[in-house]
Enzyme design. Sequence first.
Site, PDB file in Angstrom:
ATOM      1  N   TYR A 270      14.446  -4.813  33.341  1.00  0.00           N
ATOM      2  CA  TYR A 270      15.452  -3.888  32.798  1.00  0.00           C
ATOM      3  C   TYR A 270      16.636  -3.825  33.749  1.00  0.00           C
ATOM      4  O   TYR A 270      16.463  -3.728  34.965  1.00  0.00           O
ATOM      5  CB  TYR A 270      14.847  -2.479  32.645  1.00  0.00           C
ATOM      6  CG  TYR A 270      15.838  -1.482  32.099  1.00  0.00           C
ATOM      7  CD1 TYR A 270      15.964  -1.273  30.726  1.00  0.00           C
ATOM      8  CD2 TYR A 270      16.668  -0.753  32.955  1.00  0.00           C
ATOM      9  CE1 TYR A 270      16.883  -0.368  30.219  1.00  0.00           C
ATOM     10  CE2 TYR A 270      17.594   0.151  32.447  1.00  0.00           C
ATOM     11  CZ  TYR A 270      17.688   0.342  31.077  1.00  0.00           C
ATOM     12  OH  TYR A 270      18.600   1.231  30.582  1.00  0.00           O
TER      13      TYR A 270
ATOM     14  N   GLU B 192      23.726  -2.245  28.717  1.00  0.00           N
ATOM     15  CA  GLU B 192      22.275  -2.149  28.929  1.00  0.00           C
ATOM     16  C   GLU B 192      21.620  -3.466  28.527  1.00  0.00           C
ATOM     17  O   GLU B 192      21.732  -3.895  27.379  1.00  0.00           O
ATOM     18  CB  GLU B 192      21.681  -1.007  28.109  1.00  0.00           C
ATOM     19  CG  GLU B 192      20.200  -0.811  28.392  1.00  0.00           C
ATOM     20  CD  GLU B 192      19.554   0.247  27.502  1.00  0.00           C
ATOM     21  OE1 GLU B 192      19.727   0.178  26.279  1.00  0.00           O
ATOM     22  OE2 GLU B 192      18.886   1.141  28.046  1.00  0.00           O
TER      23      GLU B 192
END
Length: 401
Positions: free
Chosen positions: A119, A207
């Site tokens: 992530y 993101e």
Amino acid sequence: MNIHEYQAKELLAKHGVAVPIGVMATSVDEAVAAAQSLPGPIYVVKAQIHAGGRGKGRFAELGPDAGGGVRIAKSVEEVGEDAREMLGNTLVTVQTGEAGKQVNRLYVTDGVDIAKEYYLALLVDRGSSRVAMVVSTEGGMDIEKVAHDSPEKITTITIDPDAGFIDTDGAKAAETLRLSGGLAEKCSALCRSLYDMFVALDCAMIEVNPLVETGDGELIVLDAKISFDSSAEFRHPELEALRDPSEENPIEVEAARHDLAYIKLDGNIGCMVNGAGLAMATMDIIKLNGAFPANFCDVGGGASKEKVTAAFKLILSDPAVEGILVNIFGGIMRCDVIAEGIVAAAKEVALDVPLVVRLEGTNVEKGKAILAESGLRIVSADDLGDAARKIVAEVRESEAA
Ligand code: ADP
Ligand code: MG
């Protein structure tokens, strides 16, 4: 402003970030042609909506056993079948709310051999007033759960705006992801490209979830969500073409055209206010009286009669609105101008829900007189508490009737 994954990936590729190849499609035929243009033999068909959680999402029309919004297809035919099921149907994910979002576009992309999922996100960190990189080894589909259950697995690296992105920032990201050698270098370079892009395009967020380490040792962006800082939109006319109005609340789009701040909420009382503070207070006091706001429309400090009329029509165009509370403090703005706008709008739209108006400030008596002489059924209120009580009671009464 938010954009789709396929658009985000085009921008990323332009800024030197590795992404899998793919083609956007709006029909089954286009999806099949897209697959034919890719090397195969594994394809991934991805619903393009402005919400995450697509992989675990479900189509409202297809039942719980059908596939979600991200599907692996092992042949061109399978891509066609998936496209047929997904296009035009409603995808419900943890981020869309129960209503879900209609899928109008697909992204047909290359299947990637995934060794590891990470992530990585860049955002504006208000606490440090800097751009921050949020990094975690726990990439994939459940980052919200990681943040909740094991926040120690998430590392935040803030970037000093004076120094810009320095080698140490990249090294910290690589270390957090436990990458070494060539992969660590690739990670640093990728972070730097993302930061440069973030600043150059005035992003609010980039993101990447997941960032993927492939079987053959590459680091690529498998999913990306990008949003832009709306206050800086004027600096990027080139990004306007990426807007997808079908993803935006039509009333909010119309409000922006009139330079009004309109926010859709879940209740049944429409609110017209001036100033964000008064908006918050108005919503609080409606809730205190046991009801919920359907929206609020902030007409700002110096609104004209036309602006008030536009605001009024916007509020009424929301079918959830069963009553309207106008709560305006006439400082710069004069109460008589507001009253004229309200009367004009109420007449124009043939108002059929209760309306409570609380005016205070410059020319308040003149404003109240205009309302009283309008011949319309407008309930006047003296202060915030009085106004909230009256609108809640009016709406209950009309519900009971
Ligand atoms: P979302 O975050 O909306 O669920 P993602 O694009 O992150 O959508 O996809 C969900 C999961 O599907 C990823 O975590 C990954 O495991 C898998 N996936 C997505 N794209 C690909 C791809 N091109 N090749 C292989 N697997 C993929
Ligand atoms: Mg994702």
